[in-house]
Write a protein that holds these residues in place. Structure first.
Motif, PDB file in Angstrom:
ATOM      1  N   ARG A  81      -2.013  10.870   0.261  1.00 51.12           N
ATOM      2  CA  ARG A  81      -3.155  10.458  -0.402  1.00 51.12           C
ATOM      3  C   ARG A  81      -3.672  11.734  -1.354  1.00 51.12           C
ATOM      4  O   ARG A  81      -3.913  12.823  -0.586  1.00 51.12           O
ATOM      5  CB  ARG A  81      -4.223  10.025   0.432  1.00 51.12           C
ATOM      6  CG  ARG A  81      -5.185   9.309  -0.224  1.00 51.12           C
ATOM      7  CD  ARG A  81      -6.307   8.796   0.766  1.00 51.12           C
ATOM      8  NE  ARG A  81      -5.662   7.330   1.463  1.00 51.12           N
ATOM      9  CZ  ARG A  81      -6.271   6.286   1.603  1.00 51.12           C
ATOM     10  NH1 ARG A  81      -7.354   6.024   1.148  1.00 51.12           N
ATOM     11  NH2 ARG A  81      -5.719   5.232   2.142  1.00 51.12           N
TER      12      ARG A  81
ATOM     13  N   ASN B  47      -3.513   1.626  -8.713  1.00 48.28           N
ATOM     14  CA  ASN B  47      -3.134   1.911  -7.532  1.00 48.28           C
ATOM     15  C   ASN B  47      -4.312   2.708  -6.649  1.00 48.28           C
ATOM     16  O   ASN B  47      -4.700   2.513  -5.431  1.00 48.28           O
ATOM     17  CB  ASN B  47      -2.104   2.708  -7.198  1.00 48.28           C
ATOM     18  CG  ASN B  47      -0.742   1.954  -7.373  1.00 48.28           C
ATOM     19  OD1 ASN B  47      -0.393   0.979  -6.826  1.00 48.28           O
ATOM     20  ND2 ASN B  47       0.409   2.436  -8.124  1.00 48.28           N
ATOM     21  N   LEU B  48      -5.062   3.409  -7.385  1.00 46.09           N
ATOM     22  CA  LEU B  48      -6.264   4.355  -6.866  1.00 46.09           C
ATOM     23  C   LEU B  48      -7.324   3.137  -6.294  1.00 46.09           C
ATOM     24  O   LEU B  48      -7.934   3.156  -5.349  1.00 46.09           O
ATOM     25  CB  LEU B  48      -6.960   5.151  -7.850  1.00 46.09           C
ATOM     26  CG  LEU B  48      -6.330   6.436  -8.035  1.00 46.09           C
ATOM     27  CD1 LEU B  48      -7.038   7.452  -9.057  1.00 46.09           C
ATOM     28  CD2 LEU B  48      -6.317   7.347  -6.800  1.00 46.09           C
TER      29      LEU B  48
ATOM     30  N   ARG C  28       2.646  15.243 -12.961  1.00 45.70           N
ATOM     31  CA  ARG C  28       1.383  16.055 -13.663  1.00 45.70           C
ATOM     32  C   ARG C  28       1.276  17.603 -13.328  1.00 45.70           C
ATOM     33  O   ARG C  28       1.348  18.467 -13.947  1.00 45.70           O
ATOM     34  CB  ARG C  28       0.017  15.812 -13.559  1.00 45.70           C
ATOM     35  CG  ARG C  28      -0.006  14.117 -14.048  1.00 45.70           C
ATOM     36  CD  ARG C  28      -1.621  13.707 -13.907  1.00 45.70           C
ATOM     37  NE  ARG C  28      -1.782  12.394 -14.290  1.00 45.70           N
ATOM     38  CZ  ARG C  28      -2.941  11.633 -14.371  1.00 45.70           C
ATOM     39  NH1 ARG C  28      -4.051  12.421 -14.188  1.00 45.70           N
ATOM     40  NH2 ARG C  28      -3.067  10.752 -15.016  1.00 45.70           N
TER      41      ARG C  28
ATOM     42  N   ARG D  80       0.668  -1.304   0.017  1.00 45.12           N
ATOM     43  CA  ARG D  80       0.203  -0.082   0.180  1.00 45.12           C
ATOM     44  C   ARG D  80       0.956   1.143   0.103  1.00 45.12           C
ATOM     45  O   ARG D  80       0.540   2.182  -0.679  1.00 45.12           O
ATOM     46  CB  ARG D  80      -1.070  -0.032   1.206  1.00 45.12           C
ATOM     47  CG  ARG D  80      -1.942  -1.281   1.257  1.00 45.12           C
ATOM     48  CD  ARG D  80      -2.680  -1.306   2.478  1.00 45.12           C
ATOM     49  NE  ARG D  80      -3.628   0.035   2.466  1.00 45.12           N
ATOM     50  CZ  ARG D  80      -4.701   0.079   1.887  1.00 45.12           C
ATOM     51  NH1 ARG D  80      -5.279  -0.974   1.452  1.00 45.12           N
ATOM     52  NH2 ARG D  80      -5.563   1.044   1.938  1.00 45.12           N
TER      53      ARG D  80
ATOM     54  N   LEU E  92       3.450  10.468  -9.499  1.00 43.97           N
ATOM     55  CA  LEU E  92       2.705  10.403 -10.932  1.00 43.97           C
ATOM     56  C   LEU E  92       1.884  12.059 -10.804  1.00 43.97           C
ATOM     57  O   LEU E  92       1.711  12.737 -11.723  1.00 43.97           O
ATOM     58  CB  LEU E  92       2.058   9.403 -11.279  1.00 43.97           C
ATOM     59  CG  LEU E  92       2.635   8.323 -11.939  1.00 43.97           C
ATOM     60  CD1 LEU E  92       1.913   7.141 -12.104  1.00 43.97           C
ATOM     61  CD2 LEU E  92       3.734   8.570 -13.079  1.00 43.97           C
TER      62      LEU E  92
ATOM     63  N   TYR F  14      -1.406   4.290 -12.313  1.00 49.73           N
ATOM     64  CA  TYR F  14      -2.015   5.371 -11.373  1.00 49.73           C
ATOM     65  C   TYR F  14      -3.473   4.768 -11.076  1.00 49.73           C
ATOM     66  O   TYR F  14      -3.964   4.859  -9.687  1.00 49.73           O
ATOM     67  CB  TYR F  14      -1.959   6.545 -12.094  1.00 49.73           C
ATOM     68  CG  TYR F  14      -2.432   7.637 -11.228  1.00 49.73           C
ATOM     69  CD1 TYR F  14      -1.625   8.365 -10.616  1.00 49.73           C
ATOM     70  CD2 TYR F  14      -3.771   8.176 -11.219  1.00 49.73           C
ATOM     71  CE1 TYR F  14      -1.965   9.694  -9.924  1.00 49.73           C
ATOM     72  CE2 TYR F  14      -4.137   9.147 -10.325  1.00 49.73           C
ATOM     73  CZ  TYR F  14      -3.241   9.901  -9.620  1.00 49.73           C
ATOM     74  OH  TYR F  14      -3.707  11.129  -9.022  1.00 49.73           O
TER      75      TYR F  14
ATOM     76  N   ASP G  11      -6.548  -0.049  -5.808  1.00 47.62           N
ATOM     77  CA  ASP G  11      -6.001  -0.705  -4.769  1.00 47.62           C
ATOM     78  C   ASP G  11      -6.198   0.046  -3.229  1.00 47.62           C
ATOM     79  O   ASP G  11      -6.720  -0.572  -2.242  1.00 47.62           O
ATOM     80  CB  ASP G  11      -4.473  -0.833  -5.109  1.00 47.62           C
ATOM     81  CG  ASP G  11      -4.066  -2.113  -4.363  1.00 47.62           C
ATOM     82  OD1 ASP G  11      -4.884  -3.054  -4.188  1.00 47.62           O
ATOM     83  OD2 ASP G  11      -2.859  -2.446  -4.068  1.00 47.62           O
ATOM     84  N   LEU G  12      -6.025   1.246  -3.412  1.00 44.86           N
ATOM     85  CA  LEU G  12      -5.900   1.925  -2.097  1.00 44.86           C
ATOM     86  C   LEU G  12      -7.353   2.545  -1.542  1.00 44.86           C
ATOM     87  O   LEU G  12      -7.606   2.377  -0.421  1.00 44.86           O
ATOM     88  CB  LEU G  12      -5.261   3.553  -2.128  1.00 44.86           C
ATOM     89  CG  LEU G  12      -3.624   3.247  -2.363  1.00 44.86           C
ATOM     90  CD1 LEU G  12      -2.846   4.203  -2.791  1.00 44.86           C
ATOM     91  CD2 LEU G  12      -3.110   2.344  -0.895  1.00 44.86           C
TER      92      LEU G  12
ATOM     93  N   GLY H 177       8.283   2.716  -9.077  1.00 46.17           N
ATOM     94  CA  GLY H 177       6.836   2.513  -9.435  1.00 46.17           C
ATOM     95  C   GLY H 177       6.694   2.448 -10.736  1.00 46.17           C
ATOM     96  O   GLY H 177       5.677   1.511 -11.511  1.00 46.17           O
TER      97      GLY H 177
ATOM     98  N   THR I  41      -8.758  10.221 -11.608  1.00 41.62           N
ATOM     99  CA  THR I  41      -7.538  10.350 -12.613  1.00 41.62           C
ATOM    100  C   THR I  41      -7.688  11.497 -13.415  1.00 41.62           C
ATOM    101  O   THR I  41      -6.513  12.236 -13.905  1.00 41.62           O
ATOM    102  CB  THR I  41      -7.739   9.415 -13.452  1.00 41.62           C
ATOM    103  OG1 THR I  41      -9.061   9.307 -14.223  1.00 41.62           O
ATOM    104  CG2 THR I  41      -7.448   7.901 -12.964  1.00 41.62           C
TER     105      THR I  41
ATOM    106  N   VAL J  17       3.699   5.791  -5.596  1.00 42.11           N
ATOM    107  CA  VAL J  17       3.668   6.179  -6.923  1.00 42.11           C
ATOM    108  C   VAL J  17       2.818   6.908  -7.448  1.00 42.11           C
ATOM    109  O   VAL J  17       2.723   7.990  -8.232  1.00 42.11           O
ATOM    110  CB  VAL J  17       3.368   4.830  -7.579  1.00 42.11           C
ATOM    111  CG1 VAL J  17       3.117   4.705  -8.919  1.00 42.11           C
ATOM    112  CG2 VAL J  17       4.493   3.692  -7.268  1.00 42.11           C
ATOM    113  N   LEU J  18       1.296   7.055  -6.800  1.00 33.16           N
ATOM    114  CA  LEU J  18       0.417   8.155  -6.836  1.00 33.16           C
ATOM    115  C   LEU J  18       1.105   9.349  -6.609  1.00 33.16           C
ATOM    116  O   LEU J  18       0.787  10.117  -7.531  1.00 33.16           O
ATOM    117  CB  LEU J  18      -0.812   7.620  -6.012  1.00 33.16           C
ATOM    118  CG  LEU J  18      -1.900   7.418  -6.458  1.00 33.16           C
ATOM    119  CD1 LEU J  18      -1.717   5.958  -7.127  1.00 33.16           C
ATOM    120  CD2 LEU J  18      -2.991   7.279  -5.600  1.00 33.16           C
TER     121      LEU J  18
ATOM    122  N   GLY K 265       1.789   4.656 -17.320  1.00 34.15           N
ATOM    123  CA  GLY K 265       1.853   5.428 -15.811  1.00 34.15           C
ATOM    124  C   GLY K 265       0.272   5.796 -15.416  1.00 34.15           C
ATOM    125  O   GLY K 265       0.116   5.336 -14.265  1.00 34.15           O
ATOM    126  N   THR K 266      -0.495   6.150 -16.326  1.00 38.28           N
ATOM    127  CA  THR K 266      -2.107   6.344 -16.154  1.00 38.28           C
ATOM    128  C   THR K 266      -2.641   4.981 -15.509  1.00 38.28           C
ATOM    129  O   THR K 266      -3.313   4.871 -14.716  1.00 38.28           O
ATOM    130  CB  THR K 266      -2.690   6.954 -17.104  1.00 38.28           C
ATOM    131  OG1 THR K 266      -1.996   8.249 -17.588  1.00 38.28           O
ATOM    132  CG2 THR K 266      -4.087   7.318 -16.578  1.00 38.28           C
TER     133      THR K 266
END
Lengths: 137, 137
Positions: B136, B38-39, A25, A11, A21, B35, B41-42, B20, B55, A17-18, B31-32
């Motif tokens: 986050r 992971n979103l 951006r 986690r 990235l 991303y 996942d979290l 990552g 996103t 990574v989030l 990458g997206t």
DNA sequence: CGTAATCTCTTCCTCAATGAAGAGACTTCT
DNA sequence: AGAAGTCTCTTCATTGAGGAAGAGATTACG
């Protein structure tokens, strides 16, 4: 590493990574550009050839990647003193946009760090240094 | 946070981003896509609309992003029981490719963790949990 | 009921990034 | 000195992701 630690680690990596990235951006950079910038940041100045080897790109895209980073003010090209065919690509301090993009996260992390004792912080920073070395691709 | 800690943190974040994106490539993901994965996942299962909001993509690209993740076996689409217009996108366990891509890094980090005492590991995992929350987006 | 709003998905178009191939400048080796 | 190799950069063509607009299905509201 217990299963629980695995879970926490998974986690955590996801969050990092989030975050990375997201920062990319904010800086108007693509993932590959951020990747290359971090390579330069971690491994120091290198030639386009070395950078292309580390990113896995061929030389053409690498040239344009450096063009983008240079145009955005993140890196600088310098002629190599040893070999006049070569070029040295070096990061230019820390760009303002990058610093600003990272600022909120730093602020929040600073508050997290403030909760720990001096001893605990030593442990954390020691881990950061070792983990950075271990994760180096 | 001292300047030195700033520096360590900056390099550490760089290493995590590199790690990552490297893992993303190993999984054949952009990458997206990583991303978004992971979103999920979290934050747990969510609708395409919520995913597109998180996103920053519009709904069209989001549909195709989910298509890619689904085709690669990373997520599953389920009809929403409440609202038959909606779809629930949920991660499918931990995909093999992702686990394999992360395995070497886990191995190395496991060795790093082994150097610390039980007490120190508690500090580290506590930090992970707090940092994950702080970062986050 | 029926109209408006919501949600996902499809289609068409655009643009940015990449690869392939080769040119030009320079170095190295014989 | 000359040939071969190296390094960066340019050009052309391709691929892929993303935005815009709207269709189709469903729900909410008057």
């Amino acid at each position: 590493m217990s299963t629980d630690a695995h879970e926490i680690y998974r986690r955590y990596v996801g969050a990092m990574v989030l975050h990375g990235l997201h920062a990319a951006r904010e800086c108007g950079l693509g993932g590959t550009d951020m990747y290359a910038l971090n390579l330069l940041d971690l491994n120091g100045p290198m030639t386009p050839g070395e950078l292309s080897a580390q990113t896995g790109l061929t030389t053409g895209p690498t040239t344009r990647l450096i063009d983008r980073l240079e145009a955005a003010g993140y890196v600088r090209r310098t002629p190599s003193p040893d070999d006049r065919r070569k070029v040295i690509v070096e990061p230019v301090g820390e760009p303002t946009e990058l610093a600003e993009a990272l600022a909120p996260a730093r602020q929040k992390l600073g508050e997290v760090f403030a909760r720990y004792s001096e001893e605990e912080r030593r442990t954390l920073f020691d881990y950061f240094a070792r983990a950075t070395e271990a994760l180096r691709p």
